[in-house]
Scaffold this active site. Structure first.
Site, PDB file in Angstrom:
ATOM      1  N   LYS A 159       0.885  -1.173   0.000  1.00 50.53           N
ATOM      2  CA  LYS A 159       0.000   0.000   0.000  1.00 50.53           C
ATOM      3  C   LYS A 159       0.919   1.218   0.000  1.00 50.53           C
ATOM      4  O   LYS A 159       1.253   1.775   1.045  1.00 50.53           O
ATOM      5  CB  LYS A 159      -0.922  -0.025   1.222  1.00 50.53           C
ATOM      6  CG  LYS A 159      -2.050   0.979   1.158  1.00 50.53           C
ATOM      7  CD  LYS A 159      -3.062   0.725   2.261  1.00 50.53           C
ATOM      8  CE  LYS A 159      -4.082   1.846   2.394  1.00 50.53           C
ATOM      9  NZ  LYS A 159      -4.994   1.982   1.262  1.00 50.53           N
TER      10      LYS A 159
HETATM   11  N1  PMP Z   1      -7.578  -1.750  -3.022  1.00 48.41           N
HETATM   12  C1  PMP Z   1      -7.077  -0.515  -2.935  1.00 48.41           C
HETATM   13  C2  PMP Z   1      -6.330   0.044  -4.095  1.00 48.41           C
HETATM   14  C3  PMP Z   1      -7.243   0.244  -1.762  1.00 48.41           C
HETATM   15  O1  PMP Z   1      -6.741   1.480  -1.669  1.00 48.41           O
HETATM   16  C4  PMP Z   1      -7.966  -0.316  -0.685  1.00 48.41           C
HETATM   17  C5  PMP Z   1      -8.167   0.480   0.573  1.00 48.41           C
HETATM   18  N2  PMP Z   1      -7.103   0.317   1.465  1.00 48.41           N
HETATM   19  C6  PMP Z   1      -8.483  -1.609  -0.824  1.00 48.41           C
HETATM   20  C7  PMP Z   1      -8.269  -2.295  -2.006  1.00 48.41           C
HETATM   21  C8  PMP Z   1      -9.233  -2.263   0.287  1.00 48.41           C
HETATM   22  O2  PMP Z   1      -8.366  -2.644   1.326  1.00 48.41           O
HETATM   23  P1  PMP Z   1      -8.825  -2.694   2.834  1.00 48.41           P
HETATM   24  O3  PMP Z   1     -10.035  -3.551   2.881  1.00 48.41           O
HETATM   25  O4  PMP Z   1      -7.690  -3.280   3.568  1.00 48.41           O
HETATM   26  O5  PMP Z   1      -9.132  -1.300   3.242  1.00 48.41           O
END
Ligand code: PMP
Length: 307
Positions: A159
């Protein structure tokens, strides 16, 4: 959307005032996108304010930093503790936690090794990400002309701030064309994810979602939904999914910390299913939000009380 920000921000082991959480414009991150971060939610729950899957988020943060050779001075447990401290210090109940690690001020070139790794944790209160009524009524989305990055370009499993330049292209294009969000395809044209959400489809009662190899972020909400589906006895398949399945699926929805479980009622102006939240989506939402009321039993480590 007005954000109520916290008064204090945690920086490299100390609390500073929100207004003092500043960096120099020649910091590496400003020029080269060298940051990794997390997005974590604190819910008002039957246990009082509690952080959802805190340790899993911190493990992902540590993995993101590792991929970019950023050395951290805190382990997952320590990051969990200081996150809770930050929420408490700001006297927040339900809120959003944003840990961010980046390359700071030092060398001005691309080589990041001369720049210190800075770590911050900020908190604020945040409303519904994809708009009021999105959870009940669903949203209208499009397939983006921008693809997710190929696996040998940028690590999708991290991320990292830089990945969100791609997300911004997807999001801006969608908004300008009158949609709430865009769905990106991966390098070969199979479904990847939204600009800030993972995606699920229901087809003949089976739950489908792209695998980690489809250039997706390993979403924590995605993982939660998979576990809930398995508890409920649904078959879940993590498979490469052709784009056109979006138009023929019975139900489609996004998952994410910000988006939670948001139904998709149309893709490219083609109605999905009945054009409203589908029954399985609603069932999964009820179980998901049931985690915070105690109606659905949270798994070990899913809720960390703030108090
Ligand atoms: N994909 C992307 C590109 C994101 O930015 C997010 C948000 N963090 C997610 C998927 C979903 O991840 P999470 O459920 O851990 O928030």
């Amino acid at each position: 959307m007005a954000n109520k920000t916290g008064e204090y921000v945690w920086h490299n082991g100390k609390f500073i005032h929100w207004n003092d959480a500043k960096i120099h414009i020649m910091s590496h991150v400003i020029h080269y996108g060298s940051s990794v971060f997390e997005g974590i939610r604190v819910y008002d729950t039957h246990l009082g304010p509690a952080v959802f899957r805190l340790k899993d988020h911190m493990k992902r943060l540590i993995n993101s930093a590792k991929m970019y050779r950023m050395e951290l001075n805190w382990n997952a447990d320590e990051f969990c503790k200081v996150s809770i401290d930050t929420v408490r210090k700001n006297k927040f109940g339900a809120c959003y936690i944003r840990p961010v690690v980046f390359r700071g001020y030092g060398g001005f070139g691309v080589n990041p090794f001369n720049n210190p790794v800075e770590t911050y944790i900020a908190t604020w209160e945040w409303g519904k990400y994809l708009g009021e009524g999105a959870l009940e009524n669903g949203v209208d989305v499009c397939v983006s002309s921008w693809k997710r990055f190929a696996p040998d370009t940028l690590p999708a499993l991290a991320k990292s701030g830089a990945n969100y330049m791609n997300s911004q292209l997807i999001k801006m294009e969608a908004i300008i064309n009158g949609y709430v969000e865009g769905i990106a395809l991966e390098n070969h044209g199979f479904i990847s994810e939204g600009s800030g959400e993972n995606i699920f489809l229901i087809r003949r009662g089976v739950v489908l979602t792209p695998p980690l190899s489809s250039s997706i972020l390993p979403g924590i909400t995605r993982n939660t939904v998979i576990q809930i589906c398995k508890d409920l006895g649904y078959e879940v398949r993590e498979v490469m999914i052709p784009r056109e399945t979006l138009y023929t699926a019975e139900e489609v929805f996004f998952t994410g910390t910000a988006a939670e479980i948001t139904p998709i009622r149309s893709v490219d102006k083609i109605q999905v299913g009945a054009g409203k939240r589908g029954p399985i989506t609603e069932e999964l939402q009820n179980k998901f939000f049931g985690i915070f009321t105690g109606e659905y039993k949270a798994k070990e480590g899913w809720l960390t009380p703030v108090e």
